[in-house]
Design a protein around this motif. Structure first.
Motif, PDB file in Angstrom:
ATOM      1  N   HIS A 101       0.841  -1.204   0.000  1.00 27.95           N
ATOM      2  CA  HIS A 101       0.000   0.000   0.000  1.00 27.95           C
ATOM      3  C   HIS A 101       0.880   1.260   0.000  1.00 27.95           C
ATOM      4  CE1 HIS A 101      -3.126   2.848   0.996  1.00 27.95           C
ATOM      5  NE2 HIS A 101      -2.478   3.171   2.099  1.00 27.95           N
ATOM      6  N   ARG A 102       1.892   1.281   0.861  1.00 27.77           N
ATOM      7  CA  ARG A 102       2.789   2.444   0.907  1.00 27.77           C
ATOM      8  C   ARG A 102       3.516   2.618  -0.424  1.00 27.77           C
ATOM      9  NH1 ARG A 102       3.197   0.611   6.344  1.00 27.77           N
ATOM     10  NH2 ARG A 102       4.947  -0.748   5.832  1.00 27.77           N
ATOM     11  N   PHE A 103       3.949   1.512  -1.012  1.00 24.69           N
ATOM     12  CA  PHE A 103       4.605   1.573  -2.311  1.00 24.69           C
ATOM     13  C   PHE A 103       3.640   2.132  -3.368  1.00 24.69           C
ATOM     14  CE2 PHE A 103       5.604  -0.112  -6.467  1.00 24.69           C
ATOM     15  CZ  PHE A 103       6.929   0.232  -6.602  1.00 24.69           C
ATOM     16  N   ALA A 104       2.405   1.660  -3.365  1.00 27.53           N
ATOM     17  CA  ALA A 104       1.409   2.132  -4.338  1.00 27.53           C
ATOM     18  C   ALA A 104       1.165   3.626  -4.184  1.00 27.53           C
ATOM     19  CB  ALA A 104       0.103   1.349  -4.173  1.00 27.53           C
ATOM     20  N   GLU A 105       1.142   4.106  -2.947  1.00 30.82           N
ATOM     21  CA  GLU A 105       0.964   5.547  -2.716  1.00 30.82           C
ATOM     22  C   GLU A 105       2.118   6.331  -3.329  1.00 30.82           C
ATOM     23  OE1 GLU A 105      -1.571   7.273  -1.226  1.00 30.82           O
ATOM     24  OE2 GLU A 105      -2.693   5.415  -1.116  1.00 30.82           O
ATOM     25  N   ARG A 106       3.351   5.860  -3.112  1.00 34.02           N
ATOM     26  CA  ARG A 106       4.522   6.538  -3.702  1.00 34.02           C
ATOM     27  C   ARG A 106       4.476   6.450  -5.228  1.00 34.02           C
ATOM     28  NH1 ARG A 106       7.157   3.490   0.100  1.00 34.02           N
ATOM     29  NH2 ARG A 106       8.310   2.333  -1.492  1.00 34.02           N
ATOM     30  N   TRP A 107       4.122   5.306  -5.743  1.00 31.30           N
ATOM     31  CA  TRP A 107       4.059   5.104  -7.193  1.00 31.30           C
ATOM     32  C   TRP A 107       3.020   6.026  -7.826  1.00 31.30           C
ATOM     33  CZ3 TRP A 107      -0.011   2.754 -10.060  1.00 31.30           C
ATOM     34  CH2 TRP A 107       0.315   2.517 -11.404  1.00 31.30           C
ATOM     35  N   THR A 108       1.857   6.155  -7.182  1.00 34.38           N
ATOM     36  CA  THR A 108       0.799   7.023  -7.694  1.00 34.38           C
ATOM     37  C   THR A 108       1.289   8.464  -7.779  1.00 34.38           C
ATOM     38  OG1 THR A 108      -0.914   5.591  -6.818  1.00 34.38           O
ATOM     39  CG2 THR A 108      -1.558   7.837  -7.322  1.00 34.38           C
ATOM     40  N   LYS A 109       1.981   8.938  -6.764  1.00 33.60           N
ATOM     41  CA  LYS A 109       2.496  10.320  -6.770  1.00 33.60           C
ATOM     42  C   LYS A 109       3.523  10.510  -7.870  1.00 33.60           C
ATOM     43  CE  LYS A 109       1.520  11.095  -1.950  1.00 33.60           C
ATOM     44  NZ  LYS A 109       2.029  11.111  -0.616  1.00 33.60           N
ATOM     45  N   ARG A 110       4.260   9.484  -8.158  1.00 29.25           N
ATOM     46  CA  ARG A 110       5.262   9.556  -9.227  1.00 29.25           C
ATOM     47  C   ARG A 110       4.591   9.660 -10.597  1.00 29.25           C
ATOM     48  NH1 ARG A 110       8.987   5.024 -11.439  1.00 29.25           N
ATOM     49  NH2 ARG A 110      10.541   6.301 -12.482  1.00 29.25           N
ATOM     50  N   GLN A 111       3.394   9.105 -10.723  1.00 32.24           N
ATOM     51  CA  GLN A 111       2.675   9.123 -11.997  1.00 32.24           C
ATOM     52  C   GLN A 111       2.028  10.471 -12.282  1.00 32.24           C
ATOM     53  OE1 GLN A 111       2.758   6.402 -14.073  1.00 32.24           O
ATOM     54  NE2 GLN A 111       4.180   5.622 -12.550  1.00 32.24           N
ATOM     55  N   GLU A 112       1.901  11.312 -11.270  1.00 32.61           N
ATOM     56  CA  GLU A 112       1.207  12.589 -11.440  1.00 32.61           C
ATOM     57  C   GLU A 112       2.047  13.615 -12.185  1.00 32.61           C
ATOM     58  OE1 GLU A 112       0.201  13.570  -7.417  1.00 32.61           O
ATOM     59  OE2 GLU A 112      -1.446  12.172  -7.398  1.00 32.61           O
TER      60      GLU A 112
END
Length: 112
Positions: A101-112
């Motif tokens: 979940h924490r990784f997905a949160e970081r990944w999502t921010k990177r996609q923005e």
């Protein structure tokens, strides 16, 4: 000691005749709505109706099927008067999702 053929059938999964525990778990978790149910029960018990509402009005039939599967697997239990809740084993499983979940949160921010 090798497993008996009946033990392997007990835990058989799609695409695997071995019944390896990781394959059985991934098969269960990969079924539609399973992970969502575990996620939504993270903060406490929910009735069937409340669970359906937080699961975007998922089909009652499929939710009941998944809840039955999760109960049989030992991850969810029905608490009288409260609704469905994670067992200690279910909470342990949920805890294993937190790094992802924490990784997905970081990944999502990177996609923005």
């Amino acid at each position: 000691m090798p497993k008996s053929p009946s033990a392997a059938r007990k835990h058989s999964v799609r695409g695997s005749r071995t019944g390896r525990p990781i394959m059985a778990l991934l098969d269960l978790l990969g079924r539609r709505w399973t992970l969502r149910i575990i996620w939504e029960l993270r903060d406490g018990a929910l009735t069937s109706r409340a669970l359906r509402e937080v699961c975007d009005q998922a089909s009652p039939t499929i939710l009941q099927t998944r809840l039955t599967e999760l109960r049989e697997a030992g991850f969810v239990e029905l608490a009288p008067g409260e609704g469905y809740t994670l067992t200690a084993f279910g909470r342990e499983l949920f805890e294993t999702f937190l790094p992802l979940h924490r990784f997905a949160e970081r990944w999502t921010k990177r996609q923005e």
